[in-house]
Design a protein around this motif. Structure first.
Motif, PDB file in Angstrom:
ATOM      1  N   ALA A 108       0.793  -1.056  -0.071  1.00 43.67           N
ATOM      2  CA  ALA A 108       0.159  -0.013   0.124  1.00 43.67           C
ATOM      3  C   ALA A 108       0.908   1.353   0.143  1.00 43.67           C
ATOM      4  N   GLY A 109       0.311   2.244  -0.582  1.00 48.31           N
ATOM      5  CA  GLY A 109       1.093   3.666  -0.409  1.00 48.31           C
ATOM      6  C   GLY A 109       1.072   4.221   0.807  1.00 48.31           C
ATOM      7  N   LYS A 110       1.966   3.732   1.702  1.00 49.74           N
ATOM      8  CA  LYS A 110       1.735   3.995   3.241  1.00 49.74           C
ATOM      9  C   LYS A 110       2.272   5.733   3.256  1.00 49.74           C
ATOM     10  N   GLY A 111       1.957   6.276   4.083  1.00 56.34           N
ATOM     11  CA  GLY A 111       2.412   7.684   4.396  1.00 56.34           C
ATOM     12  C   GLY A 111       1.749   8.900   4.120  1.00 56.34           C
ATOM     13  N   PHE A 112       0.567   8.654   3.591  1.00 58.35           N
ATOM     14  CA  PHE A 112      -0.375   9.721   3.002  1.00 58.35           C
ATOM     15  C   PHE A 112      -0.736  10.615   4.150  1.00 58.35           C
ATOM     16  N   ARG A 113      -0.615  11.828   4.211  1.00 63.32           N
ATOM     17  CA  ARG A 113      -0.961  12.728   5.499  1.00 63.32           C
ATOM     18  C   ARG A 113      -2.251  13.674   4.940  1.00 63.32           C
TER      19      ARG A 113
END
Ligand SMILES: *Cc1c(COP(=O)(O)O)cnc(C)c1O
Length: 427
Positions: A21-26
């Motif tokens: 998954a594209g982790k780290g979205f804020r």
């Protein structure tokens, strides 16, 4: 090339989609830089395959929104991946100062599959409608000798967010705060032939003023409200009688979604002008305004768009249109739509205090809330999202279902199960 069967059976394997998954979205960083013009769900989608999408946490959702009736072939469809890749490697953008072969090929497909003879390409639904309004005004001036042409539109319609198209849109909520609106529009109730005849008679009482009538074949945003066959026959006859152009906004229903290529094929009439966008590019931004040669009145220099009809979007849109035919997606839209409506009608029967009816054509359907229901469409959409099903409201009383046209029988069953569970929890 991957077949539809393989695709439907095992989208993950076919698409080779990873599991990361594209982790780290804020979201707080997003919110401090992007305008607040949208009411967003707290969900960041980062990957898709077939009729499924995944959020940044890796949660899976069945996508019955499809970018709002846009991702005709779903997500990461191999045909789209190939069309995008091939076209970007070959040539992606040149000016309309030159011939663009892909644009000609797409125009040929569109005219061979519709009642229209010529196409103008742009980038969105609103822009397609802007073009149609300009065409109608020029037609009014040159063909009918009208100084200030009027375009009649329907109440509860939706035609876009530019100044002219919010004016055309017969819903005050989209217009408030933006006055002065564009002159030259008049509104009538939808599916009411007498009201239309009366409006034309009074507007044209001392000489012609009405140049065009702009309608959706099925009102999408306004509540998934299908046009009525007798009404549209009468509209066509009134247009013929008064030399008024009939413009159909097919932005949401065109290109296969209703089980036919065009929404108007469900109504037994032919329009003079058609506007299209959403499903045409399968998710690449493209719009088009098409007309019969009898009203092809715009000349060189009178209308233009820098991006309109560039090789990239036209190459991809042509692949989408050809796939509609080769994969028999119109038949799939009819069959899966029927399956979905049957399931929704069962839900209406099971919860009469919540739901009034289910309606639609092919794969554009609405579940209509009962006037006294203690819930709004947004409540249902949020509850479905919790069960892993993405849906979109069409106004406060209607939940809209517009999945990709590649949706399988198993996907529809799964969506109905998730929805039933969501409704059970809410009720
Ligand atoms: C979405 C929509 C539009 C506007 O299209 P955009 O691409 O958002 O400009 C216009 N008409 C109808 C019927 C639509 O559904």
């Amino acid at each position: 090339m991957v077949s539809l069967k393989q695709l439907v059976k095992n989208p993950l394997k076919v698409f080779g989609a990873g599991t990361k998954a594209g982790k780290g979205f804020r979201p707080e960083v997003f919110d401090s830089h992007v305008m607040t013009t949208y009411g967003r769900f707290p969900l960041a989608l980062t990957r898709g395959a077939g009729c499924r999408v995944w959020d940044d946490q890796g949660h899976e959702y069945l996508d019955f929104v499809a970018g709002i009736a846009t991702c005709t072939l779903g997500h990461a469809h191999p045909i789209m991946v190939e069309a995008v890749t091939q076209q970007i490697q070959k040539l992606h953008h040149v000016s309309n100062l030159y011939y663009i072969p892909e644009q000609g090929a797409l125009a040929q497909w569109l005219t061979e599959h519709s009642c229209a003879d010529r196409v103008f390409f742009c980038n969105s639904g609103a822009e397609a409608n802007e073009g149609a309004i300009k065409l109608a005004r020029k037609y009014g001036h040159t063909e009918l000798g009208i100084d200030e042409p009027v375009v009649i539109t329907a109440k509860a319609s939706f035609h876009g967010r530019t100044l002219a198209t919010i004016t055309a849109t017969g819903q005050p909520k989209y217009q408030k705060s933006f006055s002065p609106l564009v002159p030259g529009f008049h509104y009538v109730p939808f599916n009411d032939g007498d009201a239309l005849e009366g409006a034309i008679a009074s507007l044209n009482a001392s000489g012609p003023r009405v140049a065009a009538i702009l309608l959706e074949a099925l009102q999408g945003e306004g509540g998934v409200n299908p046009g009525n066959v007798e009404y549209f026959q009468r509209v066509r006859q009134l247009c013929d009688q008064h030399k008024i152009l009939l413009i159909l906004d097919e932005v949401q229903v065109g290109v296969g979604r209703t089980g036919k290529v065009w929404g108007y094929e469900n109504l037994g009439i032919e329009p003079d002008v058609i506007t299209v966008a959403k499903g045409l590019g399968g998710g690449v931004p493209i719009g088009a305004m098409m007309c019969k040669s009898s009203c092809d009145v715009l000349g060189p220099g009178e209308h233009a768009s820098t991006y309109g009809g560039n090789p990239f979007v036209c190459g991809v849109a042509l692949a989408v249109c050809q796939t509609l035919e080769s994969e028999n997606l119109m038949a799939n839209a009819s069959a899966r739509g029927q399956q979905l409506r049957q399931g929704l009608l069962k839900l209406v029967d099971a919860y009469p205090e919540l739901f009034e009816q289910a309606r639609g054509w092919g794969l554009i359907n609405g579940l209509v809330l009962n006037g006294d229901a203690p819930l709004t469409s947004l409540d249902i959409v949020k509850a479905a999202m919790n069960e892993g099903l993405l849906l979109v409201p069409a106004g406060p009383n209607v939940v809209r279902f517009v999945p990709p046209l590649i949706v399988s029988a198993a996907d529809v069953d799964e969506a109905l199960k998730k929805l039933s569970k969501a409704v059970k929890i809410l009720s």
